[in-house]
Motif scaffolding. Structure first.
Motif, PDB file in Angstrom:
ATOM      1  N   HIS A 212       0.843  -1.193   0.000  1.00 37.22           N
ATOM      2  CA  HIS A 212       0.000   0.000   0.000  1.00 37.22           C
ATOM      3  C   HIS A 212       0.881   1.247   0.000  1.00 37.22           C
ATOM      4  O   HIS A 212       1.822   1.349   0.804  1.00 37.22           O
ATOM      5  N   PRO A 213       0.588   2.229  -0.854  1.00 34.13           N
ATOM      6  CA  PRO A 213       1.421   3.444  -0.923  1.00 34.13           C
ATOM      7  C   PRO A 213       1.557   4.177   0.406  1.00 34.13           C
ATOM      8  O   PRO A 213       2.571   4.827   0.654  1.00 34.13           O
ATOM      9  N   ALA A 214       0.555   4.062   1.284  1.00 33.44           N
ATOM     10  CA  ALA A 214       0.610   4.785   2.557  1.00 33.44           C
ATOM     11  C   ALA A 214       1.791   4.343   3.415  1.00 33.44           C
ATOM     12  O   ALA A 214       2.271   5.100   4.272  1.00 33.44           O
ATOM     13  N   TYR A 215       2.300   3.131   3.199  1.00 30.50           N
ATOM     14  CA  TYR A 215       3.417   2.634   4.000  1.00 30.50           C
ATOM     15  C   TYR A 215       4.768   3.196   3.547  1.00 30.50           C
ATOM     16  O   TYR A 215       5.767   3.041   4.255  1.00 30.50           O
ATOM     17  N   ILE A 216       4.805   3.830   2.389  1.00 29.67           N
ATOM     18  CA  ILE A 216       6.080   4.354   1.893  1.00 29.67           C
ATOM     19  C   ILE A 216       6.639   5.397   2.858  1.00 29.67           C
ATOM     20  O   ILE A 216       7.804   5.328   3.276  1.00 29.67           O
ATOM     21  N   ALA A 217       5.821   6.382   3.211  1.00 30.43           N
ATOM     22  CA  ALA A 217       6.276   7.432   4.126  1.00 30.43           C
ATOM     23  C   ALA A 217       6.648   6.857   5.483  1.00 30.43           C
ATOM     24  O   ALA A 217       7.590   7.325   6.134  1.00 30.43           O
ATOM     25  N   LEU A 218       5.925   5.826   5.914  1.00 32.28           N
ATOM     26  CA  LEU A 218       6.237   5.182   7.193  1.00 32.28           C
ATOM     27  C   LEU A 218       7.625   4.563   7.162  1.00 32.28           C
ATOM     28  O   LEU A 218       8.438   4.761   8.076  1.00 32.28           O
ATOM     29  N   HIS A 219       7.927   3.810   6.112  1.00 36.31           N
ATOM     30  CA  HIS A 219       9.242   3.174   6.006  1.00 36.31           C
ATOM     31  C   HIS A 219      10.355   4.211   5.945  1.00 36.31           C
ATOM     32  O   HIS A 219      11.398   4.051   6.592  1.00 36.31           O
ATOM     33  N   LEU A 220      10.142   5.277   5.173  1.00 34.66           N
ATOM     34  CA  LEU A 220      11.156   6.324   5.091  1.00 34.66           C
ATOM     35  C   LEU A 220      11.333   7.013   6.442  1.00 34.66           C
ATOM     36  O   LEU A 220      12.456   7.351   6.840  1.00 34.66           O
ATOM     37  N   GLY A 221      10.224   7.227   7.142  1.00 32.60           N
ATOM     38  CA  GLY A 221      10.302   7.881   8.448  1.00 32.60           C
ATOM     39  C   GLY A 221      11.068   7.068   9.466  1.00 32.60           C
ATOM     40  O   GLY A 221      11.833   7.608  10.273  1.00 32.60           O
ATOM     41  N   VAL A 222      10.881   5.745   9.439  1.00 31.55           N
ATOM     42  CA  VAL A 222      11.629   4.883  10.357  1.00 31.55           C
ATOM     43  C   VAL A 222      13.112   4.889   9.992  1.00 31.55           C
ATOM     44  O   VAL A 222      13.988   4.974  10.871  1.00 31.55           O
ATOM     45  N   ALA A 223      13.414   4.814   8.688  1.00 30.33           N
ATOM     46  CA  ALA A 223      14.816   4.861   8.258  1.00 30.33           C
ATOM     47  C   ALA A 223      15.473   6.160   8.697  1.00 30.33           C
ATOM     48  O   ALA A 223      16.637   6.170   9.128  1.00 30.33           O
ATOM     49  N   GLU A 224      14.731   7.242   8.624  1.00 31.74           N
ATOM     50  CA  GLU A 224      15.253   8.547   9.049  1.00 31.74           C
ATOM     51  C   GLU A 224      15.539   8.554  10.544  1.00 31.74           C
ATOM     52  O   GLU A 224      16.608   8.998  10.984  1.00 31.74           O
ATOM     53  N   ARG A 225      14.619   8.032  11.331  1.00 33.68           N
ATOM     54  CA  ARG A 225      14.797   8.019  12.783  1.00 33.68           C
ATOM     55  C   ARG A 225      15.946   7.106  13.209  1.00 33.68           C
ATOM     56  O   ARG A 225      16.645   7.399  14.188  1.00 33.68           O
ATOM     57  N   LEU A 226      16.123   6.010  12.477  1.00 34.27           N
ATOM     58  CA  LEU A 226      17.214   5.087  12.793  1.00 34.27           C
ATOM     59  C   LEU A 226      18.532   5.507  12.155  1.00 34.27           C
ATOM     60  O   LEU A 226      19.560   4.861  12.379  1.00 34.27           O
ATOM     61  N   GLN A 227      18.484   6.571  11.355  1.00 31.45           N
ATOM     62  CA  GLN A 227      19.662   7.061  10.631  1.00 31.45           C
ATOM     63  C   GLN A 227      20.287   5.950   9.778  1.00 31.45           C
ATOM     64  O   GLN A 227      21.512   5.775   9.747  1.00 31.45           O
ATOM     65  N   ARG A 228      19.412   5.202   9.113  1.00 32.72           N
ATOM     66  CA  ARG A 228      19.890   4.242   8.123  1.00 32.72           C
ATOM     67  C   ARG A 228      20.619   5.009   7.027  1.00 32.72           C
ATOM     68  O   ARG A 228      20.289   6.146   6.708  1.00 32.72           O
ATOM     69  N   ARG A 229      21.583   4.362   6.411  1.00 30.01           N
ATOM     70  CA  ARG A 229      22.391   5.084   5.420  1.00 30.01           C
ATOM     71  C   ARG A 229      21.644   5.326   4.116  1.00 30.01           C
ATOM     72  O   ARG A 229      21.728   6.404   3.529  1.00 30.01           O
ATOM     73  N   SER A 230      20.899   4.334   3.637  1.00 28.54           N
ATOM     74  CA  SER A 230      20.197   4.487   2.370  1.00 28.54           C
ATOM     75  C   SER A 230      19.060   3.484   2.304  1.00 28.54           C
ATOM     76  O   SER A 230      19.249   2.302   2.597  1.00 28.54           O
ATOM     77  N   LEU A 231      17.867   3.953   1.930  1.00 31.32           N
ATOM     78  CA  LEU A 231      16.717   3.075   1.763  1.00 31.32           C
ATOM     79  C   LEU A 231      15.918   3.550   0.563  1.00 31.32           C
ATOM     80  O   LEU A 231      15.567   4.727   0.468  1.00 31.32           O
TER      81      LEU A 231
END
Length: 334
Positions: A212-231
């Protein structure tokens, strides 16, 4: 319930109450609360009734980035034998948890194998227990490859061929048991999102697909909070990181140094073109070059592009498409 609550059950009851108090009173858990709550879950310190209420309240309220970040942190802390120190360097994390009815054969697996032959170390993890389509494990068996069941096996596979597939029940059995509760609920829970974001090898980059497209922002937001290098995240068929060849695809990217961005990737094949057989034998024929069904091949090449866009900051989409074609052409027998 006559028996007295344990300390963990009593603490967990507060989190359930926070989520379920009702309109105007309930709220999402903070990152710290979610981490503590999920730590209790994964250590079997909560009552089964509490667990069911917790998971369904999280789902009913809608998944919150801070909340999911805390759940991911707790899940990662519970994983034994993961991380770069255990499996060696991982360049690309590739979760595969798709269960949608639209998912066909795992063409993305051919993309991951080709990327690994281009010199990148690719760790795929997941489960396809709720998909009626071909599982990654079955497709690998058809290609003469084995799954890895522990960190030593993952490290060895990465060293020998640059690719490893690690089923989630082998490295995070607690998470796998929670995923399996879908059979009881008839619904997915937020644990599905957590599993996709586990990144057990602490990879430099990740590609991910959502249904579902609504989960895209969620995944990016978690990556941002965890300071993942690239997603890089797309809406992929069946929720997999697989670029559909017959239509344009929006690729959403998080990088720790540049933040979020979006790329519109063009269609690579006509909807009228044959896709290729959605069977293990069909996958094997395409890898061997015995079947050049255009849509199937373009799906594989387009998905290689996703990996390159995640792995290589600054590469343009057209250049990534060209290089993806070269990587596919240069693949070697397995």
């Amino acid at each position: 319930m006559d028996q007295e609550l344990s300390e963990g059950q009593a603490r967990f009851a507060g989190y359930v109450a926070t989520l379920g108090r009702g309109p105007g009173k309930s709220r999402a858990l903070t990152r710290e609360e979610a981490r503590d709550a999920f730590s209790l879950v994964l250590s079997d310190a909560v009552h089964p009734a509490q667990l069911g209420a917790f998971l369904m309240l999280l789902r009913y309220r809608g998944e919150d980035p801070d909340e999911i970040t805390g759940l991911v942190e707790a899940a990662r802390a519970s994983v034994a034998g993961a991380g770069e120190h255990a499996v060696g360097r991982v360049d690309l994390d590739w979760p595969s948890y798709g269960a949608g009815r639209t998912r066909g054969a795992p063409w993305f697996l051919l993309s991951a194998l080709a990327v690994s032959q281009a010199g990148f170390r690719v760790l795929m993890h997941g489960t396809n227990a709720f998909s009626g389509a071909i599982s990654v494990g079955d497709a690998l068996a058809g290609l003469g490859q084995a799954v890895s069941t522990d960190a030593a096996g993952v490290g060895d596979a990465l060293d020998r061929r640059g690719f490893a597939y690690w089923p989630v029940d082998c490295f995070a059995p607690g998470v796998d048991r929670l995923l399996d509760m879908r059979r009881l609920f008839g619904l997915r829970s937020p644990v599905n999102t957590v599993a996709r974001l586990l990144d057990p090898g602490n990879a430099a980059a990740s590609v991910d697909g959502v249904f579902h497209p609504a989960y895209i922002a969620l995944h990016l937001g978690v990556a941002e909070r965890l300071q993942r290098r690239s997603l890089l995240v797309i809406k992929g068929g069946g929720g997999e990181a697989e670029r559909p060849a017959t239509k344009a695809t929006a690729a959403h990217v998080w990088r720790h140094d540049t933040g979020r961005s979006e790329l519109l990737l063009p269609a690579l094949a006509s909807p009228s073109e044959p896709r290729g057989a959605d069977t293990v034998a069909g996958l094997v024929r395409v890898w061997r070059g015995e079947d050049e069904q255009h849509a199937a091949v373009q799906t594989v090449i387009g998905t290689i592009t996703l990996a390159l866009l995640a792995l290589e900051p600054g590469i343009e989409a057209a250049a990534a498409d060209r290089r993806a074609g070269e990587i596919w052409s240069a693949r070697r027998p397995i």
